[in-house]
Scaffold this motif. Structure first.
Motif, mmCIF file in Angstrom:
data_model
loop_
_atom_site.group_PDB
_atom_site.id
_atom_site.type_symbol
_atom_site.label_atom_id
_atom_site.label_comp_id
_atom_site.label_asym_id
_atom_site.label_seq_id
_atom_site.Cartn_x
_atom_site.Cartn_y
_atom_site.Cartn_z
ATOM 1 N N VAL A 1 -16.643 43.106 40.748
ATOM 2 C CA VAL A 1 -16.313 41.869 40.037
ATOM 3 C C VAL A 1 -14.816 41.797 39.789
ATOM 4 C CG1 VAL A 1 -16.772 40.465 38.003
ATOM 5 C CG2 VAL A 1 -18.564 41.977 38.900
ATOM 6 N N LEU A 2 -14.232 40.661 40.116
ATOM 7 C CA LEU A 2 -12.824 40.387 39.803
ATOM 8 C C LEU A 2 -12.782 39.349 38.691
ATOM 9 C CD1 LEU A 2 -9.734 40.496 40.336
ATOM 10 C CD2 LEU A 2 -10.075 38.663 42.010
ATOM 11 N N ILE A 3 -12.194 39.723 37.565
ATOM 12 C CA ILE A 3 -12.042 38.810 36.433
ATOM 13 C C ILE A 3 -10.601 38.336 36.380
ATOM 14 C CG2 ILE A 3 -12.193 38.575 33.923
ATOM 15 C CD1 ILE A 3 -14.335 40.775 34.002
ATOM 16 N N VAL A 4 -10.408 37.036 36.384
ATOM 17 C CA VAL A 4 -9.075 36.451 36.382
ATOM 18 C C VAL A 4 -8.780 35.923 34.979
ATOM 19 C CG1 VAL A 4 -7.548 34.717 37.388
ATOM 20 C CG2 VAL A 4 -9.314 35.815 38.804
ATOM 21 N N GLY A 5 -7.750 36.457 34.337
ATOM 22 C CA GLY A 5 -7.406 36.019 32.995
ATOM 23 C C GLY A 5 -6.920 37.185 32.161
ATOM 24 N N CYS A 6 -6.280 36.875 31.050
ATOM 25 C CA CYS A 6 -5.713 37.952 30.248
ATOM 26 C C CYS A 6 -5.782 37.655 28.757
ATOM 27 C CB CYS A 6 -4.258 38.182 30.655
ATOM 28 S SG CYS A 6 -3.680 39.841 30.260
ATOM 29 N N ALA A 7 -6.734 36.817 28.356
ATOM 30 C CA ALA A 7 -6.898 36.544 26.930
ATOM 31 C C ALA A 7 -8.126 37.284 26.419
ATOM 32 C CB ALA A 7 -6.994 35.043 26.693
ATOM 33 N N ASN A 8 -8.594 36.896 25.249
ATOM 34 C CA ASN A 8 -9.655 37.661 24.589
ATOM 35 C C ASN A 8 -10.956 37.687 25.371
ATOM 36 O OD1 ASN A 8 -8.201 38.304 22.043
ATOM 37 N ND2 ASN A 8 -8.178 36.082 21.834
ATOM 38 N N VAL B 1 1.211 37.280 25.934
ATOM 39 C CA VAL B 1 -0.187 37.085 25.570
ATOM 40 C C VAL B 1 -0.627 38.266 24.720
ATOM 41 C CG1 VAL B 1 -2.533 36.893 26.484
ATOM 42 C CG2 VAL B 1 -0.638 35.780 27.673
ATOM 43 N N TYR B 2 -1.415 38.016 23.712
ATOM 44 C CA TYR B 2 -1.998 39.097 22.937
ATOM 45 C C TYR B 2 -3.511 39.066 23.121
ATOM 46 C CZ TYR B 2 -3.987 36.148 19.288
ATOM 47 O OH TYR B 2 -4.747 35.240 18.609
ATOM 48 N N MET B 3 -4.125 40.218 23.046
ATOM 49 C CA MET B 3 -5.566 40.342 23.230
ATOM 50 C C MET B 3 -6.120 41.252 22.146
ATOM 51 S SD MET B 3 -7.647 42.105 26.412
ATOM 52 C CE MET B 3 -6.885 41.074 27.665
ATOM 53 N N ILE B 4 -7.138 40.791 21.435
ATOM 54 C CA ILE B 4 -7.793 41.608 20.420
ATOM 55 C C ILE B 4 -9.016 42.244 21.074
ATOM 56 C CG2 ILE B 4 -8.763 41.669 18.106
ATOM 57 C CD1 ILE B 4 -5.820 40.749 18.314
ATOM 58 N N ASN B 5 -8.974 43.563 21.252
ATOM 59 C CA ASN B 5 -10.061 44.241 21.953
ATOM 60 C C ASN B 5 -10.082 45.717 21.572
ATOM 61 O OD1 ASN B 5 -11.518 45.599 24.321
ATOM 62 N ND2 ASN B 5 -11.798 43.424 24.770
ATOM 63 N N ASP B 6 -11.274 46.236 21.298
ATOM 64 C CA ASP B 6 -11.426 47.636 20.908
ATOM 65 C C ASP B 6 -11.886 48.531 22.046
ATOM 66 O OD1 ASP B 6 -10.871 47.090 18.120
ATOM 67 O OD2 ASP B 6 -12.849 46.177 18.026
ATOM 68 N N LEU B 7 -12.439 47.947 23.122
ATOM 69 C CA LEU B 7 -13.078 48.735 24.180
ATOM 70 C C LEU B 7 -12.283 48.806 25.473
ATOM 71 C CD1 LEU B 7 -16.751 47.427 23.756
ATOM 72 C CD2 LEU B 7 -15.750 49.522 22.817
ATOM 73 N N LEU B 8 -11.471 47.774 25.739
ATOM 74 C CA LEU B 8 -10.799 47.695 27.033
ATOM 75 C C LEU B 8 -9.917 48.904 27.347
ATOM 76 C CD1 LEU B 8 -10.342 46.017 29.581
ATOM 77 C CD2 LEU B 8 -8.450 44.883 28.402
ATOM 78 N N PRO B 9 -9.123 49.423 26.401
ATOM 79 C CA PRO B 9 -8.276 50.573 26.739
ATOM 80 C C PRO B 9 -9.070 51.751 27.306
ATOM 81 C CG PRO B 9 -7.569 49.646 24.653
ATOM 82 C CD PRO B 9 -8.837 48.939 25.020
ATOM 83 N N SER B 10 -10.227 52.078 26.739
ATOM 84 C CA SER B 10 -11.014 53.209 27.256
ATOM 85 C C SER B 10 -11.567 52.903 28.635
ATOM 86 C CB SER B 10 -12.154 53.535 26.285
ATOM 87 O OG SER B 10 -13.093 52.477 26.219
ATOM 88 N N LYS B 11 -11.916 51.638 28.910
ATOM 89 C CA LYS B 11 -12.425 51.276 30.237
ATOM 90 C C LYS B 11 -11.324 51.380 31.287
ATOM 91 C CE LYS B 11 -16.292 50.270 28.266
ATOM 92 N NZ LYS B 11 -17.398 51.252 28.313
ATOM 93 N N ILE B 12 -10.088 51.068 30.880
ATOM 94 C CA ILE B 12 -8.965 51.180 31.813
ATOM 95 C C ILE B 12 -8.669 52.639 32.128
ATOM 96 C CG2 ILE B 12 -6.474 50.815 32.059
ATOM 97 C CD1 ILE B 12 -6.818 48.204 30.518
ATOM 98 N N PHE B 13 -8.632 53.491 31.096
ATOM 99 C CA PHE B 13 -8.270 54.891 31.303
ATOM 100 C C PHE B 13 -9.375 55.699 31.970
ATOM 101 C CE2 PHE B 13 -5.125 54.130 27.742
ATOM 102 C CZ PHE B 13 -4.036 54.122 28.591
ATOM 103 N N THR B 14 -10.605 55.174 32.008
ATOM 104 C CA THR B 14 -11.682 55.846 32.744
ATOM 105 C C THR B 14 -11.880 55.253 34.128
ATOM 106 O OG1 THR B 14 -13.330 54.386 31.714
ATOM 107 C CG2 THR B 14 -12.906 56.524 30.648
ATOM 108 N N GLY B 15 -11.070 54.267 34.487
ATOM 109 C CA GLY B 15 -11.134 53.693 35.825
ATOM 110 C C GLY B 15 -12.223 52.667 36.020
ATOM 111 N N GLN B 16 -13.016 52.392 34.999
ATOM 112 C CA GLN B 16 -14.068 51.388 35.141
ATOM 113 C C GLN B 16 -13.489 49.990 35.279
ATOM 114 O OE1 GLN B 16 -16.119 52.931 31.479
ATOM 115 N NE2 GLN B 16 -17.953 52.651 32.711
ATOM 116 N N VAL B 17 -12.308 49.780 34.689
ATOM 117 C CA VAL B 17 -11.581 48.525 34.850
ATOM 118 C C VAL B 17 -10.216 48.848 35.441
ATOM 119 C CG1 VAL B 17 -10.531 46.543 33.682
ATOM 120 C CG2 VAL B 17 -12.758 47.408 32.925
ATOM 121 N N LYS B 18 -9.906 48.218 36.557
ATOM 122 C CA LYS B 18 -8.601 48.397 37.194
ATOM 123 C C LYS B 18 -7.810 47.100 37.069
ATOM 124 C CE LYS B 18 -10.112 51.899 40.534
ATOM 125 N NZ LYS B 18 -10.228 52.269 41.973
#
Length: 555
Positions: free
Chosen positions: A199-206, A291-308
């Motif tokens: 899946v490719l998600i396009v966007g950078c907001a909440n 842009v600012y994003m309020i998110n508690d989970l995304l950083p861990s998904k990025i550092f585990t490679g689940q989200v690139k």
């Protein structure tokens, strides 16, 4: 002597903006009549299976949680219950909206399952400013009833909000049928349809961060395509206080903006260091373009490679390849999901009423409320903007101003020339900052400007003259609670002071175990009552505020 006829106001939409408009009209002695397409109150928060979905617009996904804490997203005279968590799941916030409508008996003024077909000027509009509103009832299969009803109203408040038409960028290959499934986040409900897919998600907001985090555990791979990066902030950046408690008048009004931006950037860096992630912003908060994003989970998904994290999309091919602007090619992509926001949609009124250039998305609205093209202030738009900060108090203040103007109890003082200049400045700033008419504002600054117009701004100087030093300190140094707009002026609420004093404790300590909570609250009371703390707070308050006062009025 005959009794004077109550002025009738039509309200379109029954979400947060619509409900506050009904209440504001009642406060001003107007007769409101609200039309709601769905079968219940709540607007975009009404995401139950019974909610109608035939109209375009934002909808709630299962995992959505408010990004603003309960004491900042509540109504000004109706605090969220003490036992509610600091941040509410969407279904709980919907329950809170329902309780607000029940408490003030607002639903009786709403015609549910009703579609607004047309809003046009009455034959005597030139003299009276009145409008004709044409509606029809909706059948159970979401088809329009053949019977149409037209009624004349003294005023109209449009409350269908900013999140109406999904905005999808013009990217080659996304508008043709091929292997890749292209959707907008509006259609997203849960991650089940994306299990085992790329899946490719396009966007950078909440919403982009929420959906990426939600899909990542079940998808084969998630890519997040960003244009300028984002500053990611946790809901509780220091582990205790909500992030939006930083949105104080001291930071945003009385000190140079760079101090607040540095504080916000510092909080974002603690969450996800830009240097350690491809989400590194290319724009600084200092120039207003980041842009600012309020998110508690995304950083861990990025550092585990689940989200690139990847750069902008250049084009999509029919074979499932996505070409990026840096030359990288993503292969075997199954879904492209746009989380690129929305645009307003006023389908039932002539575009020329609200804008002189419909194609660009520009709105010619004075104070983002009153159409510049109209000679009478009998039509107002409420809730058609986005913000850094909670929109609920903004919508409520807009509704209060609209109702007071339509009741004839407040007159907008600016001349037509001054209004034109104000609209031009707003639109130019939006284009320069965001590249399009995004209508993103600092909620606190915009809300305070409307409150000042209304005469309900939390004026620290007036509070000091009344001898209420503690509340004067609170409105400058403390979080900018909605209750502040009920301290002074028309329709002040006697409970506003108490609500302000309780808000911090009931937000920060609401999720703690009872024994811990009582111990922390007792320690807080001891600190608040200490003379040293109060003296220091008073000195810190007086020095910068007096300097600001002198600079403002110095000849």
């Amino acid at each position: 002597m005959t009794e004077q006829r109550r002025r009738r106001v039509a309200i379109v939409g029954c979400g947060v903006a619509g409900l506050t408009s009904i209440k504001a009209c009642l406060e001003e002695g107007l007769e409101p009549h609200c039309f709601e397409f769905k079968s219940d109150v709540g607007g975009l928060w009404n995401s139950e299976s019974t909610a109608r979905t035939a109209l375009p617009g934002a909808r709630m996904y299962d995992s959505l949680v408010t990004i603003f804490c309960k004491s900042m997203i509540c109504f000004s005279d109706f605090p969220a219950p003490a036992h509610y968590p600091p941040f509410m799941p969407h279904w709980l916030y919907r329950r809170y909206i329902h309780s607000y409508a029940q408490h003030f008996k607002l639903a009786q003024f709403v015609s549910f399952n009703t579609k607004v077909l047309d809003v046009r000027q009455a034959d005597d509009y030139k003299d009276t400013g009145r409008w004709v509103v044409t509606t029809c009832e909706m059948e159970e299969d979401d088809t329009e009833s053949a019977e149409k009803t037209s009624e004349i109203y003294d005023g109209v408040i449009l409350c269908q909000g900013f999140f109406s038409l999904p905005f999808i960028p013009d990217i080659p290959g996304t508008d043709t049928g091929h292997h890749v499934r292209v959707t907008h986040v509006r259609s997203y409900k849960n991650p089940q349809p994306y299990e085992g897919r790329t899946v490719l998600i396009v966007g950078c907001a909440n919403s982009a961060g929420d959906v990426a985090s939600d899909i990542a555990p079940v998808a084969k791979q998630v890519y997040l395509s960003v244009r300028r990066g984002a500053h990611v902030i946790h809901r509780l950046p220091d582990g205790l206080r909500p992030w939006d408690f930083m949105l104080t008048r001291l930071w945003l009004r009385y000190l140079p903006s760079k101090f607040f931006h540095r504080q916000l950037t510092r909080s974002a860096t603690r969450t996800l260091s830009p240097l350690a992630s491809d989400l590194q912003p290319q724009a600084s908060l200092l120039d207003g373009k980041a842009v600012y994003m309020i998110n508690d989970l995304l950083p861990s998904k990025i550092f585990t490679g689940q989200v690139k994290v990847v750069c902008e999309v250049d084009n999509v091919t029919g074979t499932g390849e996505v070409h990026l602007k840096d030359g990288q090619v993503l292969k075997e992509v199954d879904d492209v999901l746009f989380a690129t926001g929305y645009r307003p949609n006023f389908r039932f009124i002539s575009p020329s009423v609200l804008t002189s250039d419909p194609k660009s998305g520009r709105l010619d609205l004075y104070k983002m409320m009153f159409p510049l093209s109209l000679p009478h202030d009998s039509l107002a738009v409420v809730g058609c903007l986005s913000s850094l900060g909670s929109l609920a108090p903004v919508n409520e203040l807009q509704a209060r101003l609209a109702a007071r103007v339509m009741a004839g109890r407040h007159r907008l003082a600016d001349s037509r020339e001054a209004r034109q200049q104000d609209v031009d400045r707003t639109n130019q700033a939006q284009r320069e900052t965001h590249g399009r008419y995004k209508y993103m504002f600092y909620a606190l600054l915009y809300a305070d400007s409307i409150a000042k117009e209304l005469g309900v701004a939390p004026d620290w100087w007036r509070l000091l003259l009344r001898g209420d030093v503690k509340m004067a300190l609170a409105v400058v140094f403390g979080p900018a609670y909605p209750f502040h707009y009920r301290l002074l002026g028309p329709h002040a609420w006697p409970g506003a002071r108490e609500a302000t004093e309780k808000a911090y404790r009931e937000t920060v300590y609401s999720f703690q175990h009872r024994e811990v909570k009582e111990g922390v609250k007792e320690a807080a009371r001891r600190t608040e009552n200490s003379w040293g703390h109060r003296s220091l707070g008073f000195l810190v308050f007086v020095v910068p505020v007096l300097l600001a006062y002198v600079c403002r009025f110095w000849p």
